[in-house]
Motif scaffolding. Sequence first.
Motif, PDB file in Angstrom:
ATOM      1  N   LEU A 145      -8.620 -23.573 105.225  1.00 59.16           N
ATOM      2  CA  LEU A 145      -7.424 -23.711 105.150  1.00 59.16           C
ATOM      3  C   LEU A 145      -6.538 -22.980 103.647  1.00 59.16           C
ATOM      4  O   LEU A 145      -7.177 -23.152 102.648  1.00 59.16           O
ATOM      5  N   HIS A 146      -6.151 -21.920 103.543  1.00 57.52           N
ATOM      6  CA  HIS A 146      -5.650 -21.679 102.735  1.00 57.52           C
ATOM      7  C   HIS A 146      -5.320 -23.156 101.625  1.00 57.52           C
ATOM      8  O   HIS A 146      -4.481 -23.729 101.728  1.00 57.52           O
ATOM      9  N   PRO A 147      -5.116 -22.913 100.086  1.00 56.54           N
ATOM     10  CA  PRO A 147      -4.939 -24.435  99.207  1.00 56.54           C
ATOM     11  C   PRO A 147      -3.829 -24.353  99.149  1.00 56.54           C
ATOM     12  O   PRO A 147      -3.611 -26.242  99.337  1.00 56.54           O
ATOM     13  N   VAL A 148      -2.571 -23.676  99.994  1.00 50.14           N
ATOM     14  CA  VAL A 148      -0.961 -24.194  99.855  1.00 50.14           C
ATOM     15  C   VAL A 148      -1.248 -25.204 101.295  1.00 50.14           C
ATOM     16  O   VAL A 148      -0.204 -25.682 101.063  1.00 50.14           O
ATOM     17  N   GLU A 149      -1.597 -24.148 101.917  1.00 49.81           N
ATOM     18  CA  GLU A 149      -1.324 -24.738 103.735  1.00 49.81           C
ATOM     19  C   GLU A 149      -2.158 -26.009 103.378  1.00 49.81           C
ATOM     20  O   GLU A 149      -1.700 -26.554 103.923  1.00 49.81           O
ATOM     21  N   ARG A 150      -3.252 -26.767 102.539  1.00 44.65           N
ATOM     22  CA  ARG A 150      -3.768 -27.637 102.986  1.00 44.65           C
ATOM     23  C   ARG A 150      -3.278 -28.751 101.882  1.00 44.65           C
ATOM     24  O   ARG A 150      -3.284 -29.829 102.392  1.00 44.65           O
ATOM     25  N   ALA A 151      -2.053 -28.436 100.448  1.00 43.46           N
ATOM     26  CA  ALA A 151      -1.796 -29.425  99.712  1.00 43.46           C
ATOM     27  C   ALA A 151      -0.682 -29.969 100.779  1.00 43.46           C
ATOM     28  O   ALA A 151      -0.423 -31.077 100.962  1.00 43.46           O
ATOM     29  N   ALA A 152      -0.126 -28.857 101.608  1.00 36.72           N
ATOM     30  CA  ALA A 152       1.539 -29.089 102.069  1.00 36.72           C
ATOM     31  C   ALA A 152       1.261 -30.523 103.640  1.00 36.72           C
ATOM     32  O   ALA A 152       1.398 -30.948 103.461  1.00 36.72           O
ATOM     33  N   ALA A 169      16.239 -29.434 102.092  1.00 36.22           N
ATOM     34  CA  ALA A 169      15.208 -29.110 102.327  1.00 36.22           C
ATOM     35  C   ALA A 169      13.748 -29.043 102.900  1.00 36.22           C
ATOM     36  O   ALA A 169      13.684 -29.397 103.993  1.00 36.22           O
ATOM     37  N   TYR A 170      13.764 -29.859 102.059  1.00 40.23           N
ATOM     38  CA  TYR A 170      12.018 -30.457 101.594  1.00 40.23           C
ATOM     39  C   TYR A 170      12.814 -31.517 102.238  1.00 40.23           C
ATOM     40  O   TYR A 170      11.585 -31.258 103.353  1.00 40.23           O
ATOM     41  N   TYR A 171      12.991 -32.234 102.515  1.00 40.19           N
ATOM     42  CA  TYR A 171      13.356 -33.579 103.432  1.00 40.19           C
ATOM     43  C   TYR A 171      13.478 -33.472 104.664  1.00 40.19           C
ATOM     44  O   TYR A 171      12.180 -33.844 105.974  1.00 40.19           O
ATOM     45  N   GLU A 172      14.061 -31.712 105.125  1.00 34.56           N
ATOM     46  CA  GLU A 172      14.392 -31.263 106.652  1.00 34.56           C
ATOM     47  C   GLU A 172      12.784 -31.128 106.668  1.00 34.56           C
ATOM     48  O   GLU A 172      12.357 -30.821 108.195  1.00 34.56           O
ATOM     49  N   ASN A 173      12.335 -29.914 106.246  1.00 34.32           N
ATOM     50  CA  ASN A 173      10.947 -30.125 106.347  1.00 34.32           C
ATOM     51  C   ASN A 173       9.808 -30.869 106.433  1.00 34.32           C
ATOM     52  O   ASN A 173       9.012 -31.236 107.332  1.00 34.32           O
ATOM     53  N   LEU A 174       9.879 -31.616 105.739  1.00 35.58           N
ATOM     54  CA  LEU A 174       9.569 -32.707 105.709  1.00 35.58           C
ATOM     55  C   LEU A 174       9.092 -33.521 106.950  1.00 35.58           C
ATOM     56  O   LEU A 174       8.284 -33.777 107.780  1.00 35.58           O
ATOM     57  N   TYR A 200       3.958 -27.472 110.609  1.00 34.32           N
ATOM     58  CA  TYR A 200       3.955 -27.677 109.273  1.00 34.32           C
ATOM     59  C   TYR A 200       4.824 -26.257 109.023  1.00 34.32           C
ATOM     60  O   TYR A 200       4.872 -26.431 107.544  1.00 34.32           O
ATOM     61  N   GLY A 201       4.532 -25.370 109.557  1.00 28.08           N
ATOM     62  CA  GLY A 201       5.189 -23.711 109.121  1.00 28.08           C
ATOM     63  C   GLY A 201       6.516 -24.126 107.966  1.00 28.08           C
ATOM     64  O   GLY A 201       5.670 -23.197 106.854  1.00 28.08           O
ATOM     65  N   PRO A 202       7.613 -24.333 108.079  1.00 24.93           N
ATOM     66  CA  PRO A 202       8.487 -24.499 106.995  1.00 24.93           C
ATOM     67  C   PRO A 202       7.987 -25.358 106.108  1.00 24.93           C
ATOM     68  O   PRO A 202       8.357 -24.727 104.619  1.00 24.93           O
ATOM     69  N   PHE A 203       7.635 -25.965 106.583  1.00 24.32           N
ATOM     70  CA  PHE A 203       7.023 -26.687 105.160  1.00 24.32           C
ATOM     71  C   PHE A 203       6.393 -26.219 103.785  1.00 24.32           C
ATOM     72  O   PHE A 203       6.132 -25.724 102.502  1.00 24.32           O
ATOM     73  N   VAL A 204       4.914 -25.625 104.779  1.00 18.96           N
ATOM     74  CA  VAL A 204       4.233 -24.999 104.518  1.00 18.96           C
ATOM     75  C   VAL A 204       4.810 -23.659 103.056  1.00 18.96           C
ATOM     76  O   VAL A 204       4.561 -22.876 102.269  1.00 18.96           O
ATOM     77  N   GLN A 205       5.733 -23.133 104.221  1.00 20.38           N
ATOM     78  CA  GLN A 205       6.201 -21.658 103.038  1.00 20.38           C
ATOM     79  C   GLN A 205       7.021 -22.256 102.126  1.00 20.38           C
ATOM     80  O   GLN A 205       7.365 -21.612 101.386  1.00 20.38           O
ATOM     81  N   GLN A 206       7.681 -23.214 102.434  1.00 22.06           N
ATOM     82  CA  GLN A 206       8.554 -23.932 101.316  1.00 22.06           C
ATOM     83  C   GLN A 206       7.736 -24.548 100.106  1.00 22.06           C
ATOM     84  O   GLN A 206       8.361 -23.624  99.278  1.00 22.06           O
ATOM     85  N   LEU A 207       6.746 -25.125 100.144  1.00 25.06           N
ATOM     86  CA  LEU A 207       5.536 -24.960  99.205  1.00 25.06           C
ATOM     87  C   LEU A 207       5.142 -24.102  98.978  1.00 25.06           C
ATOM     88  O   LEU A 207       4.883 -23.707  97.325  1.00 25.06           O
ATOM     89  N   GLY A 208       4.632 -22.385  99.881  1.00 29.97           N
ATOM     90  CA  GLY A 208       4.134 -21.370  99.393  1.00 29.97           C
ATOM     91  C   GLY A 208       4.940 -20.640  98.091  1.00 29.97           C
ATOM     92  O   GLY A 208       5.542 -20.571  97.425  1.00 29.97           O
TER      93      GLY A 208
END
Length: 106
Positions: free
Chosen positions: A15-22, A67-72, A81-89
């Motif tokens: 996975l991309h590191p941001v996706e993996r971290a999320a 938004a963080y809590y909503e995406n989580l 996981y898409g919205p959370f990965v996008q926010q983390l990115g």
Amino acid sequence: MQSFFDWYHGEPQRLHPVERAAKMHVDLVIIHPFRDGNGRTSRLVMNLELMRAGFPTAIIPVEDRAAYYENLDKAGKDMDYGPFVQQLGQLVERSFEPYWYLLGIA
């Protein structure tokens, strides 16, 4: 927890590191292995994973917390996981700004 570590040593390395971290952050929050401090620990693990991959840490600003809590929550309940990965990115991208400034890029 064993399943989490088994997963971590397999698929996530592709996975991309941001996706993996999320995903690590969300999954640790879902597992909830500690009596207290699961969110803080999960954010530390997320940032450690980002730093290991050469990315800056991601700080969740107060104005982004809802938004963080909503995406989580969406990732945890719906396995989306898409919205959370996008926010983390986006947060990681913002974290690069001081470096860009120092390098004269921004």
